[in-house]
Design a protein around this motif. Structure first.
Motif, PDB file in Angstrom:
ATOM      1  N   SER A 245       0.856  -1.186   0.000  1.00  0.00           N
ATOM      2  CA  SER A 245       0.000   0.000   0.000  1.00  0.00           C
ATOM      3  C   SER A 245       0.893   1.237   0.000  1.00  0.00           C
ATOM      4  O   SER A 245       2.043   1.184   0.427  1.00  0.00           O
ATOM      5  N   GLY A 246       0.352   2.335  -0.510  1.00  0.00           N
ATOM      6  CA  GLY A 246       1.086   3.597  -0.492  1.00  0.00           C
ATOM      7  C   GLY A 246       2.030   3.812  -1.649  1.00  0.00           C
ATOM      8  O   GLY A 246       2.759   4.818  -1.671  1.00  0.00           O
ATOM      9  N   GLN A 247       2.020   2.931  -2.654  1.00  0.00           N
ATOM     10  CA  GLN A 247       2.922   3.126  -3.796  1.00  0.00           C
ATOM     11  C   GLN A 247       2.556   4.358  -4.621  1.00  0.00           C
ATOM     12  O   GLN A 247       3.393   4.894  -5.347  1.00  0.00           O
ATOM     13  N   TRP A 248       1.326   4.799  -4.499  1.00  0.00           N
ATOM     14  CA  TRP A 248       0.886   5.965  -5.255  1.00  0.00           C
ATOM     15  C   TRP A 248       1.736   7.189  -4.971  1.00  0.00           C
ATOM     16  O   TRP A 248       1.906   8.062  -5.840  1.00  0.00           O
ATOM     17  N   ARG A 249       2.294   7.266  -3.768  1.00  0.00           N
ATOM     18  CA  ARG A 249       3.082   8.445  -3.404  1.00  0.00           C
ATOM     19  C   ARG A 249       4.285   8.642  -4.322  1.00  0.00           C
ATOM     20  O   ARG A 249       4.701   9.771  -4.585  1.00  0.00           O
ATOM     21  N   ASN A 250       4.852   7.546  -4.791  1.00  0.00           N
ATOM     22  CA  ASN A 250       6.045   7.617  -5.634  1.00  0.00           C
ATOM     23  C   ASN A 250       5.748   7.467  -7.119  1.00  0.00           C
ATOM     24  O   ASN A 250       6.603   7.805  -7.953  1.00  0.00           O
ATOM     25  N   LEU A 251       4.569   6.967  -7.449  1.00  0.00           N
ATOM     26  CA  LEU A 251       4.306   6.620  -8.846  1.00  0.00           C
ATOM     27  C   LEU A 251       3.280   7.510  -9.539  1.00  0.00           C
ATOM     28  O   LEU A 251       3.256   7.583 -10.765  1.00  0.00           O
ATOM     29  N   LEU A 252       2.417   8.172  -8.791  1.00  0.00           N
ATOM     30  CA  LEU A 252       1.409   9.027  -9.403  1.00  0.00           C
ATOM     31  C   LEU A 252       1.851  10.493  -9.374  1.00  0.00           C
ATOM     32  O   LEU A 252       2.446  10.955  -8.393  1.00  0.00           O
ATOM     33  N   SER A 253       1.532  11.215 -10.446  1.00  0.00           N
ATOM     34  CA  SER A 253       1.792  12.657 -10.471  1.00  0.00           C
ATOM     35  C   SER A 253       0.751  13.372  -9.620  1.00  0.00           C
ATOM     36  O   SER A 253      -0.303  12.804  -9.288  1.00  0.00           O
ATOM     37  N   GLN A 254       1.012  14.627  -9.289  1.00  0.00           N
ATOM     38  CA  GLN A 254       0.050  15.387  -8.502  1.00  0.00           C
ATOM     39  C   GLN A 254      -1.263  15.552  -9.261  1.00  0.00           C
ATOM     40  O   GLN A 254      -2.348  15.482  -8.671  1.00  0.00           O
ATOM     41  N   ASP A 255      -1.172  15.722 -10.573  1.00  0.00           N
ATOM     42  CA  ASP A 255      -2.384  15.845 -11.383  1.00  0.00           C
ATOM     43  C   ASP A 255      -3.206  14.566 -11.334  1.00  0.00           C
ATOM     44  O   ASP A 255      -4.442  14.617 -11.218  1.00  0.00           O
TER      45      ASP A 255
END
Length: 277
Positions: A245-255
């Protein structure tokens, strides 16, 4: 004739993990239950073979209306296969479609709903469907999201993540337990223990922990690496990709984060995914 215990979730939210846990709990093998046999106690409500007895023409000719009109018979057929209750996986939203219920309450004994942070679901969906992250964001935000008929599965109606979660967790359905994917990771003994209590099972502490261990991501991934997994999509490199869990912090852009939150913020807030941490 038994009834159905639904294992419900938006795609890529931990449904297969829950099924693996239940098979390990019920069978209690020493080294882990074969992931390619987790249809022994459960299967999908979208599998073609439960519709074939009622639709005699070739599947290529099945219409959306044909499936909608046959769903009651298909779910009754599931119940007729066993004397006791049956676990059935579904990714369908708990709604009416084409004027018919997707889930019939008269065949329902209970439901376990698995929920996962949609920001992490986006990443898993991108790998599962072999699309980029922007397209995965569009998929999870689409209010008309779903799948089509194939030779293996009939169409599914998912809706957006927000609408899917709301459909299952704000309706009054027989015996509902909601489980967060993140709690399955961070508090496995407490969370899976809650599942066994909900089902009326009383495993010994050793048996519960053995089932948790044998259905861990590491165990499931090792099985897939060795023998493959029949539910892996043809375009996906792996079914069991990361289990974190929490991989979005490193893989998703702010947009990308902003777009997911804007479309799904109501249910994200309800289940502790907002404010972002």
């Amino acid at each position: 004739m038994g009834k159905i215990i639904w294992l419900a979730s938006y795609p890529k939210s931990g449904n297969t993990w829950m099924r693996a846990f239940l098979h390990n709990l019920l069978r209690d093998p020493p080294e882990g239950y074969d992931i390619n046999k987790i249809t022994d106690f459960s299967f999908s409500d979208s599998t073609v073979h439960i519709y074939k007895p009622f639709l005699t023409k070739p599947w290529t000719e099945w219409t959306i209306g044909d499936i909608a009109n046959t769903r009651w018979q298909a779910q009754r057929y599931i119940c007729s296969l066993r004397l006791d209750d049956t676990f059935v996986k579904t990714h369908n939203a708990l709604i009416e479609y084409m004027g018919k219920p997707m889930i019939y309450p008269e065949f329902t004994a209970g439901s376990i709903y698995i929920i996962r942070n949609p920001l992490d679901v986006v990443i898993s969906l991108a790998h599962h469907y072999s699309v980029d992250l922007d397209e995965a964001v569009e998929i999870i935000n689409r209010t008309d999201n779903g799948t089509r008929n194939t030779d293996q599965m009939v169409y599914e109606v998912h809706r957006s993540w927000d609408l899917h979660v709301a459909s299952w967790t704000t309706h009054v359905v027989p015996g509902m337990l909601t489980v967060r994917y993140e709690d399955m990771l961070e508090k496995p003994r407490q969370t899976f223990g809650k599942v066994t209590k909900f089902l009326g099972l009383k495993p010994t502490p050793d048996r519960l922990m053995r089932a948790i261990k044998n259905s861990s991501f590491e165990k499931l991934r090792a099985q897939e690496d060795k023998s493959g997994f029949q539910e892996r999509p043809a375009k996906a490199e792996k079914f069991f990709r990361a289990g974190k869990s929490g991989q979005w912090r490193n893989l998703l852009s702010q947009d990308q984060v902003d777009r997911v939150v804007a479309a799904n913020k109501e249910q994200m807030k309800r289940f502790g995914y907002l404010p972002l941490k």
